[in-house]
Design a protein around this motif. Structure first.
Motif, PDB file in Angstrom:
ATOM      1  N   GLY A  69       0.374  -4.997  -6.630  1.00 40.34           N
ATOM      2  CA  GLY A  69      -1.030  -4.876  -6.226  1.00 40.34           C
ATOM      3  C   GLY A  69      -1.792  -3.715  -6.802  1.00 40.34           C
ATOM      4  N   GLY A  70      -1.391  -3.219  -7.980  1.00 39.99           N
ATOM      5  CA  GLY A  70      -2.145  -2.135  -8.597  1.00 39.99           C
ATOM      6  C   GLY A  70      -1.916  -0.797  -7.937  1.00 39.99           C
ATOM      7  N   ARG A 123      -4.365  -0.844  -4.883  1.00 36.20           N
ATOM      8  CA  ARG A 123      -5.824  -1.019  -5.018  1.00 36.20           C
ATOM      9  C   ARG A 123      -6.274  -2.459  -4.893  1.00 36.20           C
ATOM     10  N   TRP A 124      -5.575  -3.345  -5.580  1.00 40.38           N
ATOM     11  CA  TRP A 124      -6.123  -4.706  -5.716  1.00 40.38           C
ATOM     12  C   TRP A 124      -5.833  -5.591  -4.505  1.00 40.38           C
ATOM     13  N   ILE A 125      -4.843  -5.227  -3.711  1.00 37.35           N
ATOM     14  CA  ILE A 125      -4.498  -6.115  -2.589  1.00 37.35           C
ATOM     15  C   ILE A 125      -4.887  -5.544  -1.224  1.00 37.35           C
ATOM     16  N   ARG A 126      -5.642  -4.425  -1.249  1.00 36.43           N
ATOM     17  CA  ARG A 126      -6.176  -3.848  -0.006  1.00 36.43           C
ATOM     18  C   ARG A 126      -5.064  -3.468   0.973  1.00 36.43           C
TER      19      ARG A 126
END
Lengths: 316, 316
Positions: A260-261, A279-282
């Motif tokens: 997920g970054g 970052r990308w998957i909250r």
């Protein structure tokens, strides 16, 4: 006797309560998520300011400073409760922030506006605003507080700012989109995560020379020390893994999955877990460092960036 | 339910970015744009969902209670292209890339001169504590400035030459909202960017406001016999209220006759004396279309003729 026992118990309870808290900056939501690290659940979320990206404790550990880039301010939080204690305005576009080791200077990188500001570390009075094109993103210092090193993400350079004269001392070209900057414990080498590539550039900063490339993973991004004085973790944003680097041999000694970054990280005080903002998957991803397994993914807000554990490993 | 929707959306957003967008950024050396690209991916997906929802809701409503029935709907079809280009983020992205360097340059130089542009939250701290209050406030402010931008589009002859493209639609549907000349869209983007610089509109609120106002404005262009009642008509712009603005001859024809300029809140027209609550549902278009003036049928011919009108080269 009873009163002193109660006092001790109260201290233990307070210390225990203190130990179980993590702060996560949701840069896309203008909020802070407060997580109970024991239950690994979000206990509260509150609005803090526009685009909070990075946070750090004050040198005396009294407060936690949240830098709100678009709000042009710093917010001082109680490190135990997350309560907002103070809002300091007129700090221009603070993206990444840092105190020099001697505490004399507070440096703020303005990524969006290509400026690096040097403030007095005691009262945050602006001492110098330097044009540092393009996109100054991360800041690091040498141990004697003579230099501030800033990665320039859009011009593929590393800049060194002389803190005494408060002028740009030098710039050197470096790999594509340099991001996180870290100083080795011997104060000799700078490690720079090359976001646009898959490696860490090692610089002998006194000689201003590249001495080694440590291949890590695509999107090499940011650092956090393991706390043992020898190793440092690096997040690789595009390849979704964390590399553990030995700062003496300058080699990768271990790897951990981090989907997920992965971005900013912190290590628990016992050195057993790595907490990473994804970052990308909250989410915040919690990694058990012994088993290399993800033990928990905690949903937080949009684009979680900075993370801080109250009970963290030593910053060395 | 809402939590389920936002979680699934976050998963879709992350998957799209990590699978399709980020590898391309890495491959072509644009990793310094990854955070902006992540936001752009979100805008694209939200736009896609918005377009599908608008079509699924408004199209049946238009079929159920149309103001006008057309055997040949071909004139209306070009507006679908305008809507897709805008709502899926291509036009906003283009102007973001075009305008951001200029506005950042201005913003950065203001700071070098010691000026930090203000934030509305500095003046009204309550906005920082409530997301709802913040969203409503920014919706009102942005709509207020859009009201005046729209008045100026009609007030100034040169600007009208561009805006006339929007009014030249004689088969007005919910797709018509985004039918604008590219230069007109550039001016609108600069208008909003200037406002952002002036009061510091937070990105998250900008997104929320754009979505809410976009849905209302699409509906206000719909080919439906809908009024908002004796009280509602003073609050929100209804399809009837906005159709009167598009009415052939009296809705927009010059500063003396123009009426109903509001985009979301009808009370701006009431407040500034430009509201007209006519009873009928008039035909739309521009009077000189009846005497043969050509505004084009396809996207590019409409754009080209707009430029010719702007420079006075179409002989009218």
């Amino acid at each position: 006797m009873f009163r002193s026992k109660c006092f001790v118990l109260a201290l233990v309870a307070a210390a225990s309560a203190e130990a179980h808290i993590a702060f996560v900056l949701n840069s896309g939501d203008e909020t802070v998520s407060v997580i109970d690290t024991a239950s690994q659940k979000v206990t509260k979320t509150f609005r803090v300011g526009k685009e909070p990206h990075h946070l750090m404790a004050t040198p005396d550990d009294a407060y936690l400073i949240v830098a709100n880039a678009l709000s042009n301010d710093l917010v001082f939080l109680d490190r135990q409760t997350g309560e907002v204690k103070r809002r300091l305005p007129n700090i221009s576009d603070p993206y990444q922030i840092g105190f020099s080791p001697d505490r004399k200077y507070f440096v703020s990188a303005s990524l969006r506006l290509h400026r690096t500001d040097i403030y007095s570390g005691s009262d945050f009075k602006l001492l110098k605003r330097l044009q540092t094109p393009k996109a100054p993103s991360h800041v690091m210092f040498d141990q004697k507080s003579t230099m501030a090193f800033v990665s320039l993400q859009d011009s593929n350079e590393l800049a060194a700012i002389d803190l005494k004269t408060q002028e740009m001392a030098w710039k050197i070209p470096i790999g594509k989109q340099p991001a996180g900057v870290w100083m080795t414990p011997d104060d000799k080498h700078l490690l720079i995560g090359i976001l646009g590539e898959n490696y860490v550039e090692v610089i002998d900063w006194r000689a201003r020379k590249k001495v080694k490339r440590i291949v890590t993973g695509e999107g090499a991004h940011n650092f956090i020390p393991a706390g043992d004085g020898r190793h440092v973790f690096l997040s690789n944003r595009a390849s979704n893994k964390i590399s553990k680097i030995d700062q003496q041999s300058l080699t990768v000694v271990d790897e951990f999955p981090a989907p997920g970054g992965p971005d900013c990280m912190d290590v628990t005080a016992d050195g057993k877990q790595l907490w990473v903002t994804s970052r990308w998957i909250r989410k915040v991803t919690v990694i058990d460092l012994a088993t290399k397994k993800i033990v928990k993914q905690i949903p937080v807000g949009r684009s979680p960036h900075g993370i801080y554990l109250y009970a963290h490993a030593p910053r060395r | 339910m809402w939590n389920w929707i936002t979680t699934r959306f976050a998963e879709l957003h992350a998957w799209t970015f990590e699978t399709l967008v980020q590898p391309a950024l890495y491959r072509f050396g644009f990793m310094n744009w990854d955070e902006q690209a992540f936001e752009a991916t979100e805008l694209f997906l939200i736009g896609l969902i918005e377009v599908l929802l608008l079509w699924a809701i408004f199209r049946p409503v238009e079929a159920l209670a149309p103001v006008e029935k057309w055997d040949d709907r071909s004139e209306a079809h070009v507006d679908i292209y305008y809507a897709l280009l805008s709502k899926l983020g291509l036009i906003p992205l283009f102007f973001f890339l075009l305008l951001t360097p200029a506005f950042d340059w201005l913003n950065g130089n203001l700071r070098m001169a010691g000026i930090i542009p203000p934030n509305l939250e500095d003046m009204v701290p309550a906005l920082q504590s409530s997301a709802v209050l913040s969203a409503v406030t920014y919706l009102l402010i942005l709509d207020f400035f859009d009201y005046w931008r729209h008045r100026f589009q009609h007030r100034f002859k040169t600007w009208w030459q561009l805006h006339a493209l929007h009014h030249s639609q004689r088969q007005m549907t919910f797709w018509t909202d985004d039918r604008e000349h590219l230069i007109d869209q550039a001016i609108s983007a600069a208008w909003r960017a200037a406002l952002g610089l002036l009061i510091g509109v937070p990105p998250v609120q900008f997104l929320t406001v754009t979505l809410i106002s976009g849905a209302i404005e699409s509906f206000s262009h719909a080919n439906v016999r809908v009024k908002f009642g004796s009280v509602g008509k003073y609050i929100l712009v209804s399809p009837h209220f906005h159709r009167v603005h598009h009415a052939m001859a009296f809705g927009y024809d010059g500063p003396a006759k123009g009426c109903n300029f509001a985009q979301v809140f009808a009370f701006w027209d009431v407040l500034f004396g430009t509201a007209t609550f006519a009873e009928e549902f008039p035909a739309t278009g521009i009077p000189d279309q009846q005497t043969g003036r050509d505004y084009g049928r396809g996207y590019w011919s409409q754009q080209w003729l707009g430029v010719r009108r702007l420079i006075g080269a179409d002989g009218k």
